[in-house]
Design a protein around this motif. Structure first.
Motif, PDB file in Angstrom:
ATOM      1  N   ARG A 144       1.298   4.103  -3.041  1.00 12.17           N
ATOM      2  CA  ARG A 144       0.962   5.502  -2.774  1.00 12.17           C
ATOM      3  C   ARG A 144       2.072   6.440  -3.227  1.00 12.17           C
ATOM      4  O   ARG A 144       1.847   7.572  -3.625  1.00 12.17           O
ATOM      5  CB  ARG A 144       0.701   5.715  -1.281  1.00 12.17           C
ATOM      6  CG  ARG A 144      -0.721   5.378  -0.843  1.00 12.17           C
ATOM      7  CD  ARG A 144      -1.077   6.098   0.436  1.00 12.17           C
ATOM      8  NE  ARG A 144      -0.118   5.846   1.506  1.00 12.17           N
ATOM      9  CZ  ARG A 144      -0.224   4.849   2.382  1.00 12.17           C
ATOM     10  NH1 ARG A 144      -1.253   4.020   2.317  1.00 12.17           N
ATOM     11  NH2 ARG A 144       0.668   4.701   3.332  1.00 12.17           N
ATOM     12  N   ASN A 145       3.313   5.920  -3.139  1.00 16.00           N
ATOM     13  CA  ASN A 145       4.470   6.733  -3.506  1.00 16.00           C
ATOM     14  C   ASN A 145       4.742   6.664  -5.004  1.00 16.00           C
ATOM     15  O   ASN A 145       5.549   7.398  -5.523  1.00 16.00           O
ATOM     16  CB  ASN A 145       5.709   6.278  -2.722  1.00 16.00           C
ATOM     17  CG  ASN A 145       5.520   6.495  -1.227  1.00 16.00           C
ATOM     18  OD1 ASN A 145       4.826   7.415  -0.815  1.00 16.00           O
ATOM     19  ND2 ASN A 145       6.132   5.639  -0.417  1.00 16.00           N
ATOM     20  N   SER A 204       0.825  -1.206   0.000  1.00 12.11           N
ATOM     21  CA  SER A 204       0.000   0.000   0.000  1.00 12.11           C
ATOM     22  C   SER A 204       0.863   1.262   0.000  1.00 12.11           C
ATOM     23  O   SER A 204       0.593   2.223  -0.750  1.00 12.11           O
ATOM     24  CB  SER A 204      -0.915  -0.009   1.218  1.00 12.11           C
ATOM     25  OG  SER A 204      -1.713   1.152   1.272  1.00 12.11           O
ATOM     26  N   GLU A 205       1.916   1.244   0.819  1.00 10.68           N
ATOM     27  CA  GLU A 205       2.799   2.408   0.881  1.00 10.68           C
ATOM     28  C   GLU A 205       3.540   2.607  -0.428  1.00 10.68           C
ATOM     29  O   GLU A 205       3.707   3.745  -0.903  1.00 10.68           O
ATOM     30  CB  GLU A 205       3.798   2.229   2.038  1.00 10.68           C
ATOM     31  CG  GLU A 205       3.156   2.302   3.412  1.00 10.68           C
ATOM     32  CD  GLU A 205       4.164   2.091   4.510  1.00 10.68           C
ATOM     33  OE1 GLU A 205       5.390   2.121   4.226  1.00 10.68           O
ATOM     34  OE2 GLU A 205       3.750   1.878   5.666  1.00 10.68           O
ATOM     35  N   GLU A 206       4.004   1.510  -1.021  1.00 10.99           N
ATOM     36  CA  GLU A 206       4.752   1.615  -2.279  1.00 10.99           C
ATOM     37  C   GLU A 206       3.878   2.189  -3.382  1.00 10.99           C
ATOM     38  O   GLU A 206       4.339   3.040  -4.163  1.00 10.99           O
ATOM     39  CB  GLU A 206       5.256   0.226  -2.677  1.00 10.99           C
ATOM     40  CG  GLU A 206       6.029   0.204  -3.987  1.00 10.99           C
ATOM     41  CD  GLU A 206       6.531  -1.181  -4.327  1.00 10.99           C
ATOM     42  OE1 GLU A 206       7.631  -1.540  -3.894  1.00 10.99           O
ATOM     43  OE2 GLU A 206       5.812  -1.912  -5.057  1.00 10.99           O
TER      44      GLU A 206
END
Length: 422
Positions: free
Chosen positions: A421-422, A417-419
């Motif tokens: 988003r970035n 999810s973080e990857e």
């Protein structure tokens, strides 16, 4: 209770005769092959020879054409016919599966041998493992075999006497189950053979012979092997079809004869590895099934609750425990799989890119194809199967602690999810 242990005249039925009942699956996994022992070693020996000496006594030599088929298990000639390791392996499988077993070099070798033996003009088959569909395409090239859709009633009515209904349950890669009682009824109505690929639900999870299945197939590479280090396939024959009547040969002797000519026999070392693995079959499968249930229940609860990383990234969860019938005690599914669900399930991610990237975020799941081993595996299924939706990730649960696997899935989804988003 005093038990008499007989060194001579040993047979596959010696334990049942001694105890007056069938022993448990766990005990048979350890002792079903005891009657094959010819050496005092507790651990079964590895025989590597491809050929075996005939008797030195000319009076004991019998031409192949004059041999009694019932005594062939006691003699060895050439390992393409059989070997001590495969004999021992088949002895255990015959007991665990409930019908005489014939081993092969791989699951596809077993499926091929089954289709060659039954020689149908038509085969009804659903989704499932793409390799079996590949075998049917080869057979179509050779003899015009027609492949029909298992779950299409308009196709099923095209089946005729001697054709095959082949059911894979649970299904690869989703882990969802199919109703064997329904397909047994269809096979009876149409005069067809019913064959089942039960790879995804080995003993003690499912017993297809309770539904009158004619042949049960397993890719033994998976749970029977259980350690990702051997290839094998097996066909188990319904006891009523295994042995001949009225002078006619039974399916067991015919399948063995055809295996001799097809050449799909498993290797000596693989036979030895198979015996080693079957000793712990019930221990492994029960743990894998229970852990899978915990994980699927957790994933399903997270998805239902919403507002978390699972519900954000996972589009769909597929597993037999998630089918509507699983919650109904008297349903066909609860009766067919009374001891738990299979250790494989599928996750559909929100996009192809999600599915492709998730495996690289996990620590305890190896990103690899196959299943059934002691280690957990995850696979972006498009890597090895061109027929599946590219959003699908197949998960095979090993024997690790399920809480650790849960935490790994959670952190992996969070990292994904973080990857993204970035």
């Amino acid at each position: 209770m005093a038990l008499e242990k007989k060194a001579a005249g040993a047979s596959p039925n010696q334990l049942t005769a001694a105890f007056g009942r069938q022993l448990s699956l766990a005990s048979r996994s350890i002792h079903a092959d005891d009657y094959t022992n010819t050496h005092p070693a507790v651990a079964p020996p590895l025989h590597v020879s491809t050929t075996f000496r005939y008797s030195d006594n000319p009076d004991e030599l019998l031409p192949w054409s004059e041999m009694d088929p019932s005594t062939l298990d006691e003699s060895y000639i050439y390992s393409r016919e059989k070997s001590p390791n495969s004999t021992r392996y088949e002895a255990i499988l015959s007991s665990l599966l409930g019908g005489p077993a014939v081993s092969y070099a791989s699951g596809l070798a077993a499926f091929h041998a089954m289709i060659v033996f039954l020689n149908p003009k038509r085969v009804a088959i659903g989704g499932g493992y793409h390799g079996c569909h590949g075998i049917l395409k080869l057979m179509k090239k050779l003899n015009g075999l027609e492949q029909l859709e298992l779950e299409d009633e308009n196709d099923l009515v095209k089946l005729q006497k001697g054709d095959v209904i082949h059911v894979e349950t649970p299904l690869n890669p989703t882990g969802e189950a199919r109703d064997l009682a329904y397909y047994r009824k269809k096979a009876d109505e149409l005069g067809c053979y019913l064959t089942v690929d039960a790879t995804f639900a080995p003993p003690p999870l499912q017993d297809p012979f309770k539904y009158g299945v004619d042949i049960v197939m397993h890719s033994a590479t998976k749970y029977f092997g259980g350690h990702s280090d051997m290839l094998s396939g097996v066909l188990a024959i319904h006891p009523e079809r295994a042995h001949g009547k009225d002078g006619q040969p039974g399916w067991l002797s015919e399948l063995r004869e055809e295996r001799l000519h097809l050449g799909g026999v498993m290797g000596n070392f693989e036979g030895w590895l198979g015996v080693r693995s079957l000793r712990t079959l019930e221990l492994r499968v029960k743990r894998q099934s229970e852990s899978t249930q915990h994980l699927v229940d957790w994933l399903a609860s997270q998805k239902k609750a919403g507002g978390n990383v699972v519900s954000d990234l996972v589009y769909k969860i597929q597993h037999s425990s998630q089918q509507p019938e699983a919650s109904q005690p008297d349903s066909w599914l609860s009766k067919q799989m009374p001891n738990g669900h299979g250790p494989v399930f599928s996750l559909w991610l929100k996009s192809e890119e999600h599915a492709k990237r998730l495996p690289s975020k996990l620590f305890l799941f190896h990103h690899a194809t196959s299943l059934g081993g002691v280690e957990s595996l995850v696979e972006w299924r498009a890597m090895s199967d061109s027929t599946v939706d590219r959003r699908l990730v197949r998960v095979s649960i090993g024997v690790e602690g399920w809480e650790d696997l849960r935490d790994d899935l959670l952190q992996g989804l969070q990292a994904l999810s973080e990857e993204l988003r970035n």
